[in-house]
Design a protein around this motif. Sequence first.
Motif, short mmCIF file in Angstrom:
data_model
loop_
_atom_site.label_atom_id
_atom_site.label_comp_id
_atom_site.label_asym_id
_atom_site.label_seq_id
_atom_site.Cartn_x
_atom_site.Cartn_y
_atom_site.Cartn_z
N GLY A 26 21.94 55.70 5.26
CA GLY A 26 22.72 56.93 5.31
C GLY A 26 22.55 57.77 4.07
O GLY A 26 22.46 59.00 4.14
N VAL A 27 22.51 57.12 2.92
CA VAL A 27 22.30 57.83 1.66
C VAL A 27 20.92 58.49 1.63
O VAL A 27 20.78 59.67 1.26
N ARG A 28 19.91 57.74 2.04
CA ARG A 28 18.56 58.31 2.05
C ARG A 28 18.48 59.53 2.98
O ARG A 28 17.87 60.55 2.63
N ALA A 29 19.07 59.40 4.15
CA ALA A 29 19.03 60.51 5.11
C ALA A 29 19.76 61.74 4.57
O ALA A 29 19.30 62.88 4.73
N ALA A 37 22.99 51.93 -3.89
CA ALA A 37 22.19 52.85 -4.69
C ALA A 37 20.80 52.28 -4.95
O ALA A 37 19.79 52.99 -4.84
N ALA A 38 20.73 51.00 -5.30
CA ALA A 38 19.44 50.37 -5.56
C ALA A 38 18.57 50.36 -4.32
O ALA A 38 17.37 50.67 -4.37
N GLU A 39 19.16 50.01 -3.18
CA GLU A 39 18.40 49.97 -1.94
C GLU A 39 17.91 51.36 -1.55
O GLU A 39 16.82 51.50 -0.97
N ALA A 40 18.71 52.38 -1.84
CA ALA A 40 18.34 53.76 -1.50
C ALA A 40 17.37 54.36 -2.52
O ALA A 40 16.90 55.48 -2.34
N GLY A 41 17.07 53.63 -3.60
CA GLY A 41 16.16 54.13 -4.62
C GLY A 41 16.80 55.14 -5.55
O GLY A 41 16.11 55.96 -6.15
N MET A 62 28.09 74.24 -4.78
CA MET A 62 27.37 72.98 -4.87
C MET A 62 26.82 72.58 -3.50
O MET A 62 27.53 72.65 -2.50
N ARG A 63 25.58 72.20 -3.44
CA ARG A 63 25.00 71.69 -2.20
C ARG A 63 25.57 70.31 -1.93
O ARG A 63 25.69 69.49 -2.85
N TYR A 64 25.89 70.05 -0.66
CA TYR A 64 26.68 68.87 -0.32
C TYR A 64 26.14 68.23 0.95
O TYR A 64 25.88 68.92 1.95
N ALA A 65 26.00 66.91 0.93
CA ALA A 65 25.62 66.16 2.14
C ALA A 65 26.40 64.86 2.15
O ALA A 65 26.51 64.18 1.13
N ARG A 66 26.94 64.54 3.31
CA ARG A 66 27.73 63.30 3.45
C ARG A 66 26.91 62.25 4.20
O ARG A 66 26.37 62.51 5.27
N VAL A 104 24.98 67.24 -4.44
CA VAL A 104 25.66 65.95 -4.40
C VAL A 104 25.55 65.33 -3.02
O VAL A 104 25.65 66.00 -2.00
N VAL A 105 25.31 64.02 -2.99
CA VAL A 105 25.40 63.21 -1.78
C VAL A 105 26.64 62.34 -1.90
O VAL A 105 26.81 61.64 -2.90
N VAL A 106 27.50 62.39 -0.89
CA VAL A 106 28.73 61.60 -0.88
C VAL A 106 28.60 60.49 0.17
O VAL A 106 28.35 60.77 1.34
#
Length: 336
Positions: A157-160, A207-211, A282-286, A251-253
């Motif tokens: 989800g974070v990567r996307a 975070a580590a898995e998402a790089g 601020m650009r924002y993605a959840r 920011v990615v939340v």
Amino acid sequence: MHNAFLLLSFGGPEGPDDVMPFLRNVTRGRGIPDERLAAVAEHYAHFGGVSPINGQNRALLAAVQADFAEEGLELPAYWGNRNWHPMLADALAQMRDDGVTHAFAFVTSAYGSYSACRQYLDDIATARMAVGAGAPAISKLRHFHDDPGFVLPHADGVRAAHAKLGSPADTRLVFTAHSIPLSMARNAGPEGGLYEAQLRETAALVAAEAGLAGAWDLVWQSRSGPPSVPWLEPDINDHLEALAKQGCASVVVSPIGFVSDHLEIGWDLDIEAAATAENLGMRYARAATPGTDPRFVKMITRLIRERMDPSAERRSTALGRLDHWDACPTQCCGAR
């Protein structure tokens, strides 16, 4: 012993007429007047008085049952909620009537604290007392904050979400979880502080898995209660303002405190936090939550098999270093 599976969750209203009775159930015994509940009810009104959580639990239950069939695990499946229909006591009564004497309960919370764990154990005890003779015994499955079935879908989800922003190098990764009173946080776990410790471990693993291990924050959302009572801070909206002052433009939340995209995500993040970010320029993605991701579903089956076999290696799939246990000590995770 006739075993079964129990999906145990928070519950939510499924129509406008359900909202206030549901909120009264959630806040029972806390002396909160209807005037204050009405303000929260407006959040549900934005979604037609329907919380997504019950629909998400129906989907999860169906996916788990399909995985049981695929894996050859013969367990009848039931679903009960803490605060709205289907209520937990009704589910236990149905189990009793069906001849079930024991069930493995999967609670839709990965972490340890009073509201995330101990209160569910109290609810089980209360429901069993209400059912009376023949009420099935319930074994709550352990915490799963560092299981790959939970961590990897969050990381995807974070990567996307990062990709939606064009993957700028200066994007800040912000993890959120439900805030709780500081006193509750201090009492979480046998030695205290478990809720925050588990969340920080999950955040680091995702975070580590998402790089994106280099720069992330853990903040809080969905606070309730009187301002005089200190809760975990900072709130996501306050944190976005602080990041903007530091020059952060993207920011990615990621709501790692949750297993599915229910109302506290739909309102607090997709509406309120997104509006805060927009107002700040601020650009924002959840990022998405696990929901019915096949890895999350298979994790549930694996946790049951682990519990059925006492000789199973409990850390064989764990990605973190914090301990796991089946039975919580009676003194841990106090409400205050």
